[in-house]
Design an enzyme around this catalytic site. Structure first.
Site, PDB file in Angstrom:
ATOM      1  N   LYS A  13       7.502  12.355  35.195  1.00  0.00           N
ATOM      2  CA  LYS A  13       8.605  12.670  34.268  1.00  0.00           C
ATOM      3  C   LYS A  13       8.574  14.143  33.862  1.00  0.00           C
ATOM      4  CE  LYS A  13       7.138   9.832  31.076  1.00  0.00           C
ATOM      5  NZ  LYS A  13       5.940   9.332  31.782  1.00  0.00           N
ATOM      6  N   ARG A  88      10.136   5.578  23.765  1.00  0.00           N
ATOM      7  CA  ARG A  88       9.108   4.784  24.430  1.00  0.00           C
ATOM      8  C   ARG A  88       9.095   3.354  23.909  1.00  0.00           C
ATOM      9  NH1 ARG A  88       5.566   9.265  25.950  1.00  0.00           N
ATOM     10  NH2 ARG A  88       3.934   8.548  27.324  1.00  0.00           N
ATOM     11  N   ARG A 127      -4.687  15.046  37.622  1.00  0.00           N
ATOM     12  CA  ARG A 127      -3.808  15.885  36.780  1.00  0.00           C
ATOM     13  C   ARG A 127      -4.641  16.896  36.003  1.00  0.00           C
ATOM     14  NH1 ARG A 127       0.854  13.587  32.894  1.00  0.00           N
ATOM     15  NH2 ARG A 127      -0.793  12.309  31.953  1.00  0.00           N
ATOM     16  N   ARG A 160      -7.007  15.988  30.513  1.00  0.00           N
ATOM     17  CA  ARG A 160      -6.733  15.377  29.211  1.00  0.00           C
ATOM     18  C   ARG A 160      -7.677  14.211  28.932  1.00  0.00           C
ATOM     19  NH1 ARG A 160      -0.332  14.426  29.375  1.00  0.00           N
ATOM     20  NH2 ARG A 160      -1.038  12.550  28.309  1.00  0.00           N
ATOM     21  N   ARG A 171      -3.043   2.704  28.940  1.00  0.00           N
ATOM     22  CA  ARG A 171      -1.705   3.287  28.766  1.00  0.00           C
ATOM     23  C   ARG A 171      -0.688   2.585  29.661  1.00  0.00           C
ATOM     24  NH1 ARG A 171      -2.871   9.210  30.002  1.00  0.00           N
ATOM     25  NH2 ARG A 171      -0.665   9.543  29.635  1.00  0.00           N
TER      26      ARG A 171
HETATM   27  P1  ADP Z   1       2.434  11.017  29.807  1.00  0.00           P
HETATM   28  O1  ADP Z   1       3.257  12.218  30.151  1.00  0.00           O
HETATM   29  O2  ADP Z   1       1.184  10.961  30.594  1.00  0.00           O
HETATM   30  O3  ADP Z   1       3.208   9.738  29.858  1.00  0.00           O
HETATM   31  P2  ADP Z   1       2.688  11.973  27.143  1.00  0.00           P
HETATM   32  O4  ADP Z   1       2.222  13.379  27.173  1.00  0.00           O
HETATM   33  O5  ADP Z   1       4.145  11.722  27.198  1.00  0.00           O
HETATM   34  O6  ADP Z   1       1.952  11.192  28.318  1.00  0.00           O
HETATM   35  O7  ADP Z   1       2.125  11.221  25.861  1.00  0.00           O
HETATM   36  C1  ADP Z   1       0.750  11.279  25.517  1.00  0.00           C
HETATM   37  C2  ADP Z   1       0.515  10.375  24.325  1.00  0.00           C
HETATM   38  O8  ADP Z   1       1.287  10.838  23.199  1.00  0.00           O
HETATM   39  C3  ADP Z   1       0.944   8.916  24.499  1.00  0.00           C
HETATM   40  O9  ADP Z   1      -0.053   8.135  25.122  1.00  0.00           O
HETATM   41  C4  ADP Z   1       1.180   8.498  23.039  1.00  0.00           C
HETATM   42  O10 ADP Z   1      -0.045   8.266  22.361  1.00  0.00           O
HETATM   43  C5  ADP Z   1       1.795   9.750  22.446  1.00  0.00           C
HETATM   44  N1  ADP Z   1       3.279   9.734  22.537  1.00  0.00           N
HETATM   45  C6  ADP Z   1       4.060  10.615  23.230  1.00  0.00           C
HETATM   46  N2  ADP Z   1       5.364  10.305  23.084  1.00  0.00           N
HETATM   47  C7  ADP Z   1       5.415   9.212  22.282  1.00  0.00           C
HETATM   48  C8  ADP Z   1       6.471   8.395  21.766  1.00  0.00           C
HETATM   49  N3  ADP Z   1       7.776   8.641  22.068  1.00  0.00           N
HETATM   50  N4  ADP Z   1       6.135   7.341  20.985  1.00  0.00           N
HETATM   51  C9  ADP Z   1       4.859   7.071  20.663  1.00  0.00           C
HETATM   52  N5  ADP Z   1       3.815   7.790  21.125  1.00  0.00           N
HETATM   53  C10 ADP Z   1       4.076   8.860  21.930  1.00  0.00           C
HETATM   54  P1  ADP Z   2       4.341  12.229  33.461  1.00  0.00           P
HETATM   55  O1  ADP Z   2       4.997  13.325  32.682  1.00  0.00           O
HETATM   56  O2  ADP Z   2       5.295  11.156  33.882  1.00  0.00           O
HETATM   57  O3  ADP Z   2       3.140  11.678  32.768  1.00  0.00           O
HETATM   58  P2  ADP Z   2       3.468  14.354  35.284  1.00  0.00           P
HETATM   59  O4  ADP Z   2       4.722  15.075  35.605  1.00  0.00           O
HETATM   60  O5  ADP Z   2       2.527  14.995  34.333  1.00  0.00           O
HETATM   61  O6  ADP Z   2       3.812  12.832  34.820  1.00  0.00           O
HETATM   62  O7  ADP Z   2       2.711  14.031  36.668  1.00  0.00           O
HETATM   63  C1  ADP Z   2       1.445  13.362  36.689  1.00  0.00           C
HETATM   64  C2  ADP Z   2       0.545  14.010  37.745  1.00  0.00           C
HETATM   65  O8  ADP Z   2       1.042  13.708  39.052  1.00  0.00           O
HETATM   66  C3  ADP Z   2       0.484  15.539  37.659  1.00  0.00           C
HETATM   67  O9  ADP Z   2      -0.806  15.955  38.037  1.00  0.00           O
HETATM   68  C4  ADP Z   2       1.533  16.002  38.663  1.00  0.00           C
HETATM   69  O10 ADP Z   2       1.230  17.285  39.187  1.00  0.00           O
HETATM   70  C5  ADP Z   2       1.450  14.911  39.727  1.00  0.00           C
HETATM   71  N1  ADP Z   2       2.759  14.598  40.345  1.00  0.00           N
HETATM   72  C6  ADP Z   2       3.994  14.602  39.750  1.00  0.00           C
HETATM   73  N2  ADP Z   2       4.960  14.237  40.630  1.00  0.00           N
HETATM   74  C7  ADP Z   2       4.328  13.967  41.806  1.00  0.00           C
HETATM   75  C8  ADP Z   2       4.772  13.529  43.104  1.00  0.00           C
HETATM   76  N3  ADP Z   2       6.078  13.290  43.365  1.00  0.00           N
HETATM   77  N4  ADP Z   2       3.828  13.369  44.066  1.00  0.00           N
HETATM   78  C9  ADP Z   2       2.502  13.594  43.795  1.00  0.00           C
HETATM   79  N5  ADP Z   2       2.013  14.009  42.607  1.00  0.00           N
HETATM   80  C10 ADP Z   2       2.907  14.194  41.613  1.00  0.00           C
END
Ligand code: ADP
Ligand code: ADP
Ligand code: ZN
Length: 214
Positions: A13, A88, A127, A160, A171
């Site tokens: 995302k 979420r 990541r 992270r 998660r």
């Molecule tokens: P990822 O990109 O790996 O899905 P995020 O960076 O979006 O993770 O979120 C990291 C953490 O921050 C989540 O596991 C949660 O604890 C918190 N968080 C982020 N966005 C939200 C939301 N909209 N509602 C509740 N918790 C959130």
């Molecule tokens: P999210 O915001 O949904 O948690 P990220 O954009 O941070 O996800 O991506 C999670 C991990 O996977 C990062 O290390 C990113 O560089 C990698 N990644 C993202 N898109 C792809 C893809 N299409 N193929 C392989 N790796 C990816």
């Protein structure tokens, strides 16, 4: 244009939202980034959020909703934005819809980046994140020029705390229970679009551009 990115943690995302923001000239709003900045700055919100984040749990709706409403009320959001990591939960989605409706506005689309759980585990282990500028890399799929150093700003990258395998599984469970129902919610609202998130990053972005339009 107002866009929501849906998908499991690690689906890509953030990666795609940054590209959308750059191409269409709208801000990328990541609630995870805003929360991590608050944790780093040791604010009241950060202190409250940290315990939940470390455990792989969602931060309570009331904290996140206020924070997001504040952010989308700022001047740079006048022409739209791309939301990454919000909503979420169903209550978050309903609050967002209600706030927009009050202003006579609505979301334009919710893009689901679809990736099965098996692929997520490998992605998260590799990541690497820059807490300074928010850039995200992957040791195999999107490596930096110098290992461990952010290409964009030169800071040291981190793994992270919540990207450790035990927490990732938790998660994913939280995602299936609380966030996945949003797919049906936006489908019902008639604004759901889906892309296959297992393709390489550039191909995923091509698919998204075909959906949004040039
Ligand atoms: P990822 O990109 O790996 O899905 P995020 O960076 O979006 O993770 O979120 C990291 C953490 O921050 C989540 O596991 C949660 O604890 C918190 N968080 C982020 N966005 C939200 C939301 N909209 N509602 C509740 N918790 C959130
Ligand atoms: P999210 O915001 O949904 O948690 P990220 O954009 O941070 O996800 O991506 C999670 C991990 O996977 C990062 O290390 C990113 O560089 C990698 N990644 C993202 N898109 C792809 C893809 N299409 N193929 C392989 N790796 C990816
Ligand atoms: Zn950086």
């Amino acid at each position: 244009m107002k866009i929501i990115m849906l998908g499991a943690p690690g689906a890509g995302k953030g990666t795609q939202a940054k590209r959308i923001a750059a191409k269409y000239g709208i801000p990328h709003i990541s609630t995870g980034d805003i929360l991590r900045a608050n944790v780093k700055g040791d604010t009241e919100l950060g202190k409250k959020a940290k315990t939940f984040m470390d455990q792989g749990l969602l931060v309570p709706d009331e904290l996140v909703i206020d924070m997001l409403m504040d952010r989308i009320g700022q001047d740079d959001c006048k022409n739209g934005y791309v939301l990454d990591g919000f909503p979420r939960t169903i209550p978050q989605a309903e609050s967002l819809d209600a706030a927009l409706a009050k202003a006579g506005e609505k979301m334009d689309m919710a893009i689901d980046v679809d990736v099965p759980d098996e692929n997520i585990i490998t992605r998260m282990g590799g990541r690497r994140a820059c807490v300074n500028c928010g850039a995200t890399y992957h040791v195999v799929f999107n490596p930096t020029k110098t290992e461990g150093i952010c290409d964009a700003c030169g800071e040291k990258l981190i793994l992270r705390d919540d990207d450790k395998p035990e927490t990732v599984q938790k998660r994913l469970n939280v995602y299936h229970e609380q966030t996945q129902p949003l797919i049906a919610y936006y489908s019902k609202a008639g604004i759901l679009k889906s892309v296959d998130g297992t393709m390489e990053m550039d191909r995923v972005f091509d698919a998204i551009v075909r959906i949004i339009g040039e």
